[in-house]
Design a protein around this motif. Structure first.
Motif, PDB file in Angstrom:
ATOM      1  N   PRO A  83      29.857  41.159  43.133  1.00 12.86           N
ATOM      2  CA  PRO A  83      29.967  42.539  43.616  1.00 12.86           C
ATOM      3  C   PRO A  83      31.345  42.790  44.254  1.00 12.86           C
ATOM      4  N   PRO A  84      32.035  43.867  43.840  1.00 10.95           N
ATOM      5  CA  PRO A  84      33.386  44.109  44.356  1.00 10.95           C
ATOM      6  C   PRO A  84      33.348  44.742  45.750  1.00 10.95           C
ATOM      7  N   LEU A  85      33.192  43.921  46.773  1.00  8.32           N
ATOM      8  CA  LEU A  85      33.018  44.437  48.132  1.00  8.32           C
ATOM      9  C   LEU A  85      34.208  44.068  49.010  1.00  8.32           C
ATOM     10  N   TYR A  86      34.482  44.916  49.992  1.00  6.96           N
ATOM     11  CA  TYR A  86      35.528  44.618  50.978  1.00  6.96           C
ATOM     12  C   TYR A  86      34.826  44.136  52.248  1.00  6.96           C
TER      13      TYR A  86
ATOM     14  N   ARG B   7      41.988  53.712  52.584  1.00  8.50           N
ATOM     15  CA  ARG B   7      41.382  52.390  52.763  1.00  8.50           C
ATOM     16  C   ARG B   7      42.437  51.345  53.102  1.00  8.50           C
ATOM     17  N   GLY B  74      39.174  38.589  45.696  1.00  9.92           N
ATOM     18  CA  GLY B  74      37.819  39.106  45.951  1.00  9.92           C
ATOM     19  C   GLY B  74      37.228  39.833  44.752  1.00  9.92           C
ATOM     20  N   LYS B  75      37.966  39.857  43.627  1.00 13.51           N
ATOM     21  CA  LYS B  75      37.552  40.529  42.386  1.00 13.51           C
ATOM     22  C   LYS B  75      37.326  42.024  42.597  1.00 13.51           C
ATOM     23  N   THR B  76      37.906  42.603  43.655  1.00 12.63           N
ATOM     24  CA  THR B  76      37.749  44.042  43.867  1.00 12.63           C
ATOM     25  C   THR B  76      38.693  44.826  42.973  1.00 12.63           C
ATOM     26  N   ASP B  77      39.632  44.129  42.303  1.00 14.48           N
ATOM     27  CA  ASP B  77      40.494  44.827  41.343  1.00 14.48           C
ATOM     28  C   ASP B  77      39.632  45.454  40.235  1.00 14.48           C
ATOM     29  N   GLN B  78      38.484  44.809  39.947  1.00 16.89           N
ATOM     30  CA  GLN B  78      37.575  45.349  38.925  1.00 16.89           C
ATOM     31  C   GLN B  78      37.057  46.730  39.337  1.00 16.89           C
ATOM     32  N   LEU B  79      36.840  46.885  40.645  1.00 11.89           N
ATOM     33  CA  LEU B  79      36.354  48.166  41.156  1.00 11.89           C
ATOM     34  C   LEU B  79      37.419  49.251  40.962  1.00 11.89           C
TER      35      LEU B  79
END
Lengths: 331, 235
Positions: A83-86, B7, B74-79
């Motif tokens: 899950p792409p979470l901060y 953000r 954190g693989k948030t680049d996908q978001l």
């Protein structure tokens, strides 16, 4: 709703997706199955616009993801494998960020409250994401995918790493989303697909090896043509009686748990239910049946046989090509 | 786009990075300013400025090391890449947030002039304005370079170290450029000598060549960052 035509994706020289085509209708829940490296995530990532395809077409609601990526992405809610979470944000801050990121026009307060209610995260809204359990992080991941009410939801292995209770909860949640949304989910857990999906697409080595309605696969699963029977009596006599029964194509011993009884596997031609005639025969021969179970195929069998069939077809084709090459060389 | 900017800006203050950057920047600028002006009994700020720009080798990586490497880890680049936002929008929003943070630090460091005035020195407004603009432009170029490097690795530490090395070469290249025996290489390296141009601005006059030079460097590295993500998409 989703239209994939002749999709091909190369990673350097490796062909990860090889001419895949399929359609998914509105409100359908479709399960993507396949071994590791089969190309499931690649197809999902292409659909979401995270990756580009080498050739072919991917359309969501008639919008081509390559020609009009922003419009196509508006139609999709995506939950990647992780899950792409901060972690430094609270759940509330995170959901508000996603709301703004997706430029949603629905009423913010009501919409976010509704999503928190559906995903059961209302009571953790003020907590930092880093302090949440794996199950709640997964729910927040699902919540972010739901923001903006996108018609298509794509979940990449949504139940990985969850405990059995959480798995059931997430499964029920996904099932409840069907009808209102078109859902694609990839998973390794075969009963999960059976429990949640309307249709199953099995991918291996970048090719679709099966694309069936779940009911069709369930029929194979609940097939009565394979029985495991525990019978008391001499092995030789029982086996010869079994083989003499009308419709039996295979009968053999699979185990001997105690001195008195032996377990046999009995297979009949497709469509013949052997349970009653088998009971009557053994009763007449005075061989008491002390256990009987319709074995059928399990989803693992269906999955493995689909994958094996495709591999066999592929190696046959390769052998044929080689022979043809040799013949041509000989000439 | 504004969502990503907001953000990013908030993240500088919800993690220690923003505070560390502001504290170190203010402390370094204070010390550099004090050493080269009233402690040296001089109101010339050009020495202070040269030293401050040299310190960017250590300061800018603090600001840029996490910009994309943290998203990749954190693989948030996908978001971000699957959201209905353009790739240029994502990169530019992050750049803008880092630039605003940097400008806040530069604005805070301008307090140093107040001490100079309080100590009885005369400070020309034009020179202060020129200095501020030069710092913003050089910072803009260095931040874009740092952001580009952070898009290449998942590790903040690796991003910081490579940024330090690249900025060290670009900021100090004119010091050893004369020693290079090949004329063509000297010319090429002088194009990238970031600190060889600010003299045109700190003199209290606007030099558009210098302004365009810094904006071009920043723009080029931001476009390269966009290319990094596009390349990932295609390969």
């Amino acid at each position: 709703m989703i239209n994939i035509e002749h999709l091909v994706k190369y990673y350097g020289k490796i062909r990860a997706v090889n001419d895949i085509s399929f359609q998914i209708g509105e409100g359908e829940i479709v399960g993507f199955l396949g071994p590791n490296g089969a190309g499931k995530s690649t197809v999902m990532n292409i659909l979401c616009g995270y990756l580009s395809c080498t050739s072919g077409k991917a359309e969501i609601n008639g919008v081509d993801i390559l020609e009009n990526p922003i419009e196509a992405k508006k139609q999709i809610g995506f939950l990647p494998e992780l899950p792409p979470l901060y972690p430094e944000m609270t759940v509330n801050e995170y959901l508000n960020f996603i709301y703004e990121l997706k430029d949603v026009t629905l009423k913010r307060k009501e919409h976010l409250e509704e999503i928190c209610r559906v995903t059961a995260i209302a009571h953790v809204r003020d907590r930092l994401i880093r302090n949440l359990s794996k199950g709640y992080k997964q729910r927040v991941g699902i919540a972010q995918a739901l923001i903006g009410n996108p018609p298509v939801l794509i979940f990449d292995e949504p139940t990985v790493g969850l405990d059995p209770k959480q798995i059931v909860e997430v499964r029920n949640l996904i099932k409840s989303l069907g009808g209102r949304h078109t859902v694609i989910l990839s998973t390794h857990i075969l009963p999960e697909v059976q429990a949640v999906c309307d249709r199953i697409i099995i991918i291996n080595k970048g090719v679709i090896v099966a694309n069936e309605k779940t009911e069709e696969i369930s029929k194979a699963v609940t097939d009565n043509s394979r029985l495991t029977v525990k019978i008391c009596g001499s092995e030789k006599a029982v086996l010869s009686a079994l083989k003499g029964l009308n419709g039996v194509v295979r009968a053999e011993v699979v185990g001997r748990q105690d001195a008195d009884s032996i377990t046999y596997i009995v297979e009949s031609s497709a469509g013949i239910d052997l349970r009653k005639p088998l009971f009557n025969l053994m009763a007449a021969e005075h061989f008491p049946i002390i256990g009987m179970e319709a074995k059928g195929l399990n989803l693992e069998d269906v999955f493995i046989s689909a994958v094996d069939e495709e591999e066999e077809r592929f190696s046959k084709k390769k052998r044929k090509d080689k022979t043809r090459e040799k013949e041509m060389g000989g000439r | 786009m504004s969502a990503i900017f907001k953000r990013e800006w908030k993240a500088y203050f919800t993690t220690p990075i923003g505070y560390v950057f502001l504290a170190v920047f203010t402390a370094v600028s204070g010390v550099v300013f004090a050493l080269s002006t009233y402690m040296a009994d001089s109101a010339s700020i050009s020495n202070a400025f040269t030293l401050m720009v040299a310190a960017y080798v250590l300061l800018i990586p603090i600001l840029t090391m996490k910009v994309f490497s943290d998203e990749l880890r954190g693989k948030t680049d996908q978001l971000l890449l699957t959201a209905p936002v353009s790739l240029i929008g994502v990169v530019f929003s992050k750049f803008l947030a880092a630039l605003c943070m940097y400008m806040l630090a530069v604005a805070l460091s301008m307090i140093n002039f107040l001490f100079l005035v309080l100590n009885g020195y005369t400070v020309q407004k034009g020179i202060v304005a020129g200095l501020f603009i030069s710092m913003v432009l050089i910072g803009m170029a260095c931040i874009a370079i740092g952001i580009f490097i952070s898009s290449l690795t998942e590790s903040q530490l690796v991003a910081a170290l490579i940024t330090m090395a690249v900025l060290a070469v670009l900021l100090f290249v004119d010091m050893f450029n004369d020693a290079i025996p090949f004329a063509w290489l000297r010319v090429v390296l002088s194009w990238f000598a970031i600190n060889s141009r600010y003299g045109m601005l700190t003199g209290g006059r606007f030099d558009f060549t210098a302004i365009i030079y810094y904006i071009s460097i920043a723009g080029s590295f931001l476009l390269l960052t966009v290319r990094v993500f596009e390349k990932k998409r295609w390969h």
